[in-house]
Design a protein around this motif. Structure first.
Motif, PDB file in Angstrom:
ATOM      1  N   MET A   1       5.891   0.815  -0.769  1.00  0.00           N
ATOM      2  CA  MET A   1       5.193  -0.109   0.136  1.00  0.00           C
ATOM      3  C   MET A   1       6.047  -0.359   1.381  1.00  0.00           C
ATOM      4  N   ASN A   2       5.516  -0.110   2.547  1.00  0.00           N
ATOM      5  CA  ASN A   2       6.294  -0.345   3.766  1.00  0.00           C
ATOM      6  C   ASN A   2       6.031  -1.759   4.320  1.00  0.00           C
TER       7      ASN A   2
ATOM      8  N   ARG B   1       4.476  -2.813   6.933  1.00  0.00           N
ATOM      9  CA  ARG B   1       3.092  -3.060   7.344  1.00  0.00           C
ATOM     10  C   ARG B   1       2.246  -3.456   6.131  1.00  0.00           C
ATOM     11  N   SER B   2       2.381  -2.692   5.063  1.00  0.00           N
ATOM     12  CA  SER B   2       1.572  -2.969   3.865  1.00  0.00           C
ATOM     13  C   SER B   2       1.921  -4.336   3.290  1.00  0.00           C
ATOM     14  N   ARG B   3       3.221  -4.651   3.301  1.00  0.00           N
ATOM     15  CA  ARG B   3       3.625  -5.948   2.733  1.00  0.00           C
ATOM     16  C   ARG B   3       3.076  -7.113   3.564  1.00  0.00           C
TER      17      ARG B   3
ATOM     18  N   PHE C   1       0.337  -7.048   5.436  1.00  0.00           N
ATOM     19  CA  PHE C   1      -1.115  -7.129   5.196  1.00  0.00           C
ATOM     20  C   PHE C   1      -1.411  -7.680   3.804  1.00  0.00           C
ATOM     21  N   ALA C   2      -0.548  -7.355   2.842  1.00  0.00           N
ATOM     22  CA  ALA C   2      -0.760  -7.872   1.480  1.00  0.00           C
ATOM     23  C   ALA C   2      -0.647  -9.396   1.483  1.00  0.00           C
TER      24      ALA C   2
END
Lengths: 503, 217
Positions: free
Chosen positions: B1-2, B4-6, B8-9
């Motif tokens: 998980m990069n 950006r994903s974190r 958005f999460a």
């Protein structure tokens, strides 16, 4: 800039002694009130202005509620425009990304447009550690950069400094021939920075609004420094926090006029730049490469708490500072970071945590003046009350240090006492008797123990033997029925023709 | 998980609420702006403004400006209006060096940085604020209206828009491939009040801006 809001009380005490500053801020506040009030008349009378503010608040509420979608939309459109979008969770990651860009493009000189986010992540120190020469392009920021102090006001970073103070500083730090003529001083800085603007390899700017529907950045300024940093260097890096995204250009235009009228009383600042991307193949100026770094730095955590989202509406006009009774007395430095005044009280706790920033939101008097003039109607007092409550209760989003055992026991006892009328009255009698033992010349000026601090700056008159309730009860009983009826009629509690009946 | 994903999460999903954009409310905005309002507002923000009935009058205004400012060098954009006016010839007649900035790279930058006056056309103007709008491309470059100490902007009356929302409506119509890399809305001269509230005109941008309007008829 390292944050140290925990020094608020100590620094505030020092700043309170600066009578010149207090008087200056008070005059500026009055002037600001008149100027901004006149500027807002562009929208019509107070009712019309309120309607415009309501509209702006709705735009921001809408944007914040749809933040995940809008960020994704912005990223997609900006990428299509040729912009490289990077993401940073915190200050350290943002600085690492910039460091790698500095190395990739062999950057030696960086020029910057005013960006509070760059102050937030302490970017200048990071770049200087890499051996890069960093020059703030905004005159006010350039002055405070030489001075090594945080910006005093978000719009006028050096507003607290007098002409001789600035003259001496520039003479010492950048070898300006000593002059106290503001025009000559500005001319010197213009020439000094012009060389840097022309030779910088990288320009770093902030972002006022990021437009999701087109992937554009909207930047406002008066001096031209932002135009330089986004036009002359080979590489442009724009830093934006996640809350800067706005659905459309029309929405941004609506917010823009409120921002500039409240900042500087202008409908449009001298330059408004809408930047869609790097230069195209056939163009000769503008950056060859353009990066937007979207920085979270704690905001997405705060986003989980719906009440805290209101703080993310802020458009950074800085008008709330000019009406804040605390900021007008202690100035900016006690807030210990790039944000000060009501802006710091609502933003710093979300970014630095509730423990470190406790004094900021505890110092607020909840007078509501900031909410009254906020162009996007941020409910500052409600937010601050929310932080105070969170500080006591703690939450998974905002873990706080547990409350001390003594405080806990104290408040539990207090809750028990106030719920029982007789016990409460007896305790009041006991407390007032004890307090009266400390009366000197008709006043209680000092008390030991946990209330020592409270009496440090307040006096109470000698407490009377009977409370108001006791006196009222006694005097009421002694009155005749006719007298009681007359009193209640006067108070409009009884209607004409009715009479008081003894319960 | 990069990262950006974190991020958005943590943000979660946007609620399914209707887009409350004010764009819908502004559909009936007037596009055309009033000349007199524009002239009044532009003067109010410190621009020197003048109108010309025809190209010859405009040429005289430009020549007078070049002479009055003791100009040594002029840079001009490669736009059609500027070519039609023959600005290079006007400057030549006054004995002033004029660069069209057709050269590339460092040479172009040198020409712009040393120029006294930058002469450009503009794409639109905004009446309510007295602003001129420059859409930058290979013909109207970014530095030409920024680096010289004097910016002279030529405007056609029909380019005047009513307000900032009119501009937004027009820019929204542009398709992705037609987009300009940058658009600058210029309202008066560069200024600062950062030294003890003293107004300083010409901080980092031009110290002077002249706007000449070519009337519609």
């Amino acid at each position: 800039m390292k944050a140290h809001p925990e020094d608020f009380k100590r620094t505030a005490l020092q700043e309170l002694r600066n009578e010149h500053q207090r008087s200056f801020l008070s005059q500026m506040s009055a002037l600001n009130r008149v100027r901004r009030g006149q500027a807002m008349e562009f929208f019509g009378d107070l009712k019309d202005q309120s309607h415009v503010r309501e509209k702006a608040a709705q735009i921001k509420i809408n944007a914040i509620n749809r933040l995940p979608d809008l960020l994704a939309e912005f990223e997609l459109n900006a990428t299509q425009n040729g912009v490289q979008v990077l993401w940073a969770e915190d200050a350290a990651e943002a600085n690492q990304l910039i460091e790698s860009l500095v190395k990739q493009y062999a950057v030696k000189i960086v020029t910057k447009g005013k960006s509070m986010l760059s102050e937030e992540i302490d970017l200048n120190n990071c770049l200087e550690d890499l051996g890069v020469s960093v020059f703030e392009g905004d005159l006010g920021e350039f002055i405070v950069q030489q001075r090594g102090t945080p910006p005093f006001h978000i719009v006028g970073p050096a507003i607290n400094l007098s002409v001789p103070e600035i003259a001496a500083l520039l003479h010492e730090k950048v070898k300006m021939p000593y002059t106290e003529d503001p025009l000559q001083m500005a001319d010197f800085v213009r020439d000094y920075l012009r060389q840097k603007f022309e030779n910088a390899e990288m320009g770093i700017s902030g972002v006022n609004f990021a437009i999701a529907s087109s992937g554009s950045l909207l930047l406002v300024e008066n001096e031209g420094n932002i135009r330089w940093v986004t036009s002359a260097p080979r590489v442009q890096v724009s830093l934006m926090s996640i809350d800067k995204v706005c659905p459309t250009l029309e929405d941004a235009m609506q917010l823009l006029s409120l921002l500039t009228l409240n900042c500087t009383s202008q409908l449009m600042t001298s330059y408004t730049s809408i930047i869609n991307g790097p230069r195209k193949a056939e163009e000769l100026d503008g950056p060859e490469a353009m990066y937007v770094i979207i920085i979270d730095n704690g905001r997405s955590l705060a986003y989980a708490d719906e009440e805290c989202r209101d703080a993310m509406r802020c458009i950074r006009c800085g008008r709330c500072l000019w009406v804040c009774p605390i900021w007008l007395r202690v100035g900016a430095y006690p807030y210990g970071w790039c944000y000060s005044g009501p802006l710091a009280s609502i933003l710093s706790p979300l970014l630095l945590g509730l423990d470190q920033t406790q004094d900021l939101y505890e110092a607020c008097t909840l007078c509501g003046a900031c909410q009254e003039i906020c162009p996007v109607k941020i409910p500052h007092p409600e937010l601050i009350e929310h932080y105070r409550q969170l500080k006591k209760t703690g939450s998974s989003t905002f873990p706080t240090k547990p409350v001390s055992l003594i405080e806990k026991i104290g408040f539990r006892l207090w809750a028990k006492v106030v719920l029982q009328t007789k016990l409460y009255q007896k305790s009041l009698t006991l407390v007032s008797t004890i307090m009266n033992l400390f009366t000197r010349d008709g006043y209680i000026r000092h008390l030991p123990g946990p209330v020592k601090g409270w009496f440090g700056c307040r006096d109470l008159p000698h407490l009377p033997k009977a409370s108001f309730h006791q006196r009222w009860k006694k005097e009421w009983k002694s009155q005749s029925l006719q007298a009681k009826t007359k009193v209640l009629k006067n108070q409009a509690i009884l209607r004409e023709g009715d009479s008081y009946e003894q319960p | 998980m990069n990262s950006r994903s974190r991020i958005f999460a943590r943000l979660g999903k946007s609620p399914a609420i209707p887009c409350n954009s004010i764009a819908e409310q502004n559909k009936a905005i007037p596009l055309k702006g009033e000349l007199n309002l524009f002239l009044e507002k532009a003067k109010g923000v410190g621009a020197a403004v003048a109108t010309a009935q025809n190209l010859n009058e405009l040429r005289s205004l430009i020549a007078d400006t070049i002479v009055a400012n003791k100009t040594r060098s002029v840079v001009i954009t490669a736009e059609d209006l500027i070519s039609d006016l023959g600005v290079a010839e006007i400057a030549g007649e006054q004995g002033v060096a004029c660069d069209i900035c057709s050269s590339s790279g460092e040479e172009y930058r040198k020409q712009v940085f040393k120029a006294d006056i930058g002469i450009s056309a503009c794409t639109h103007a905004i009446a309510e604020s007295g602003s001129v709008v420059i859409c930058h491309n290979q013909y109207n470059r970014r530095l030409m209206s920024l680096a010289p100490a004097h910016h002279l902007c030529i405007l056609k009356e029909e380019q005047i828009l009513a307000n900032r929302f009119s501009l937004a409506a027009i820019l929204n119509e542009q398709k992705h491939q037609e987009k300009f890399s940058a658009i600058t809305i210029i309202t008066g001269v560069s200024r600062s009040a950062d030294i003890a509230q003293h107004t300083i005109l010409g901080m980092h941008g031009p110290r002077k801006i002249s706007i000449f309007v070519l009337l519609a008829n």
